[in-house]
Design an enzyme around this catalytic site. Structure first.
Site, PDB file in Angstrom:
ATOM      1  N   HIS A 156      46.108  45.725  24.544  1.00 38.43           N
ATOM      2  CA  HIS A 156      44.999  46.594  24.611  1.00 38.43           C
ATOM      3  C   HIS A 156      43.610  46.063  24.796  1.00 38.43           C
ATOM      4  CE1 HIS A 156      48.090  49.037  22.607  1.00 38.43           C
ATOM      5  NE2 HIS A 156      48.299  47.934  21.737  1.00 38.43           N
ATOM      6  N   SER A 277      23.720  38.904  45.853  1.00 36.67           N
ATOM      7  CA  SER A 277      23.169  40.301  45.944  1.00 36.67           C
ATOM      8  C   SER A 277      22.058  40.482  46.805  1.00 36.67           C
ATOM      9  CB  SER A 277      22.795  40.903  44.763  1.00 36.67           C
ATOM     10  OG  SER A 277      21.868  41.884  44.612  1.00 36.67           O
ATOM     11  N   GLU A 290      37.361  41.605  44.330  1.00 33.72           N
ATOM     12  CA  GLU A 290      37.150  43.127  44.169  1.00 33.72           C
ATOM     13  C   GLU A 290      37.741  43.638  45.714  1.00 33.72           C
ATOM     14  OE1 GLU A 290      32.954  44.149  43.442  1.00 33.72           O
ATOM     15  OE2 GLU A 290      33.067  42.498  42.533  1.00 33.72           O
TER      16      GLU A 290
END
Ligand code: ARG
Length: 472
Positions: A156, A277, A290
């Protein structure tokens, strides 16, 4: 002029021409198409279906066409001729006239495209298997370096029990092992040569299908011509296998993204495999992971698209099936790209082992071990579980961990605690004691590694045999 102009009184509408044409994407099958045609022409000559000297002339010119295509670029194809099969045939007849027109005897584009796709899929499947084996090796390398790198294991996404990074890596190695063996299965099952099926019901010529099979390195011939031209199961099977493999890559990508976050700080990607970035100067992003996570959806989409295309098609060939190509090519290209970038990115990733261990020592990850300690002193497990629950509750209030509690604190809850409790709580001991087959104890993980190494060796041999069969 269209090859079928005889039957028609009008030219094809331009929009229809574009709509119908597949040469923009099936041009990449030129090697398979020409290799298949060479085998077919050789067989026609051998069987006396066309003259031997004609067959020789066809073969010789097909070889030259192959060379010419390879030396130029794929723009040599003409959209007027719909697909790769017609383009090659037109190129041949442009060179040798009437003789070239004999090539298509006892053959249809339906069995021709079925053959080309199988040859292409077999070849690409081998490439993917090779890349998957490389990735499997990278997992083994990381596991070997981290047999005793303690980290928290989660359920979890809550810290649960201690494990090691080596143990973690070998979990992914099991997934990849299944992925690789699924590819082997797929190859074996699809290793059937469809040429000779004709449009749907074979032909009346004395073709020698087994000769063609042998020339093209297939294990068997397809056993029913209706199925031979309309089966795309092998495309679906490959894309299913690739979808599952992408799901595994995506899960691991997700973990790497977490490990690299400032919240976890378990790992850092090499600069060469990270991105920055445009606005935030401090950022170092795991874009590669990603994208892999994102492209997983794309591969699932390819599979779902073709499953849906196929679902209501009556026998035998229907033009809908032309839709198989973009899906299969996209899935193959995507998976290859993902594996090519993931393996070196993963190998160059550095671990912050101190942070991993720190995380493992902060989440009461040894609470089960504490309960097991009491069980070994004769306390029933359910009672021990309750006692340790109370201890954890106390710790949470005082800001302690189990290790920082005094023996007095322990004794206040249960008289069964002795000074040896600290040994039982030591994370390294917790891991080392989990030596059950499948567990994280370094010795046990070493055993898991050697079994995977045996698997890799077998898979490499298998791949060599599979590649030995390829003719393009
Ligand atoms: N370009 C077609 C395909 O990819 C080749 C087979 C065409 N056969 C036909 N009867 N129209 O499916």
């Amino acid at each position: 002029m269209k090859l079928w102009a005889g039957r028609f009184q009008k030219e094809t509408n331009d929009v229809v021409n574009d709509f119908n044409s597949s040469i923009q994407f099936d041009g990449r099958l030129y090697r398979e198409d020409i290799t298949g045609s060479i085998a077919h022409a050789t067989m026609l000559g051998k069987q006396g279906i066309i003259e031997e000297h004609e067959a020789e002339k066809i073969v010789e010119n097909l070889k030259e066409i192959l060379k010419d295509i390879e030396e130029s670029d794929l723009d040599v194809f003409d959209p007027e001729y719909e697909d790769i099969h017609m383009n090659v045939e037109v190129m041949l007849t442009n060179r040798i006239g009437a003789t070239g027109k004999r090539l298509h005897t006892a053959r249809s584009r339906n069995d021709q495209v079925a053959l080309d796709m199988r040859m292409y899929v077999k070849k690409e499947l081998c490439e993917i298997m090779d890349l998957a084996i490389e990735f499997e090796k990278a997992l083994v390398t990381k596991a070997k370096e981290n047999l005793d790198t303690v980290m928290p294991g989660y359920t979890h996404l809550q810290r649960a029990q201690p494990t090691t990074f080596g143990h973690y890596m070998m979990a992914y190695a099991q997934m990849l092992k299944r992925d690789i063996s699924r590819l082997e299965d797929c190859f074996e099952r699809m290793d059937e040569m469809p040429l000779g099926s004709g449009a749907l019901a074979t032909s009346t010529y004395p073709v020698d299908r087994d000769f063609v099979r042998e020339q093209l390195g297939f294990a068997r011939i397809t056993d029913n011509s209706l199925d031979g031209v309309s089966d795309r199961d092998y495309c679906l099977e490959l894309m299913s296998d690739l979808s599952i493999m992408m799901m595994h890559l995506s899960r691991l990508s997700e973990e790497v993204i977490s490990w690299c976050s400032w919240e976890w700080r378990f790992a850092e990607l090499d600069d060469a495999y990270s991105t920055g970035s445009s606005i935030m100067p401090q950022k170092k992003n795991p874009d590669v992971c990603e994208l892999i996570r994102g492209k997983t959806g794309r591969v699932y989409g390819d599979l779902m698209g073709l499953l849906t295309t196929m679902k209501a098609l009556p026998l035998a060939y229907n033009k809908d099936m032309q839709e198989d190509k973009e899906a299969v090519f996209d899935a193959i290209d995507t998976v290859k790209q993902c594996l090519e970038v993931f393996t070196p990115m993963f190998l160059t990733m550095t671990l912050r082992k101190k942070n991993m261990r720190k995380a493992a020592s902060q989440g009461f990850i040894n609470a089960t071990d504490c309960a097991d300690y009491l069980v070994k002193k004769g306390v029933p497990f359910r009672d021990a579980y309750m006692i340790v629950g109370r201890l954890v509750n106390n710790c949470l209030r005082s800001g302690d961990t189990l290790e920082t509690m005094t023996l007095r604190d322990f004794a206040a809850i249960s008289k069964d605690f002795g000074p040896d409790v600290y040994e039982a709580l030591d994370l390294t001991n917790c891991v080392n004691e989990r030596k059950v087959p499948g567990g994280p104890a370094p010795k046990e993980v070493s055993r898991q590694i050697s079994r995977i190494e045996d698997f890799i060796e077998d898979a490499e041999e298998q791949l060599e045999r599979m590649r030995g069969e390829l003719r393009t």
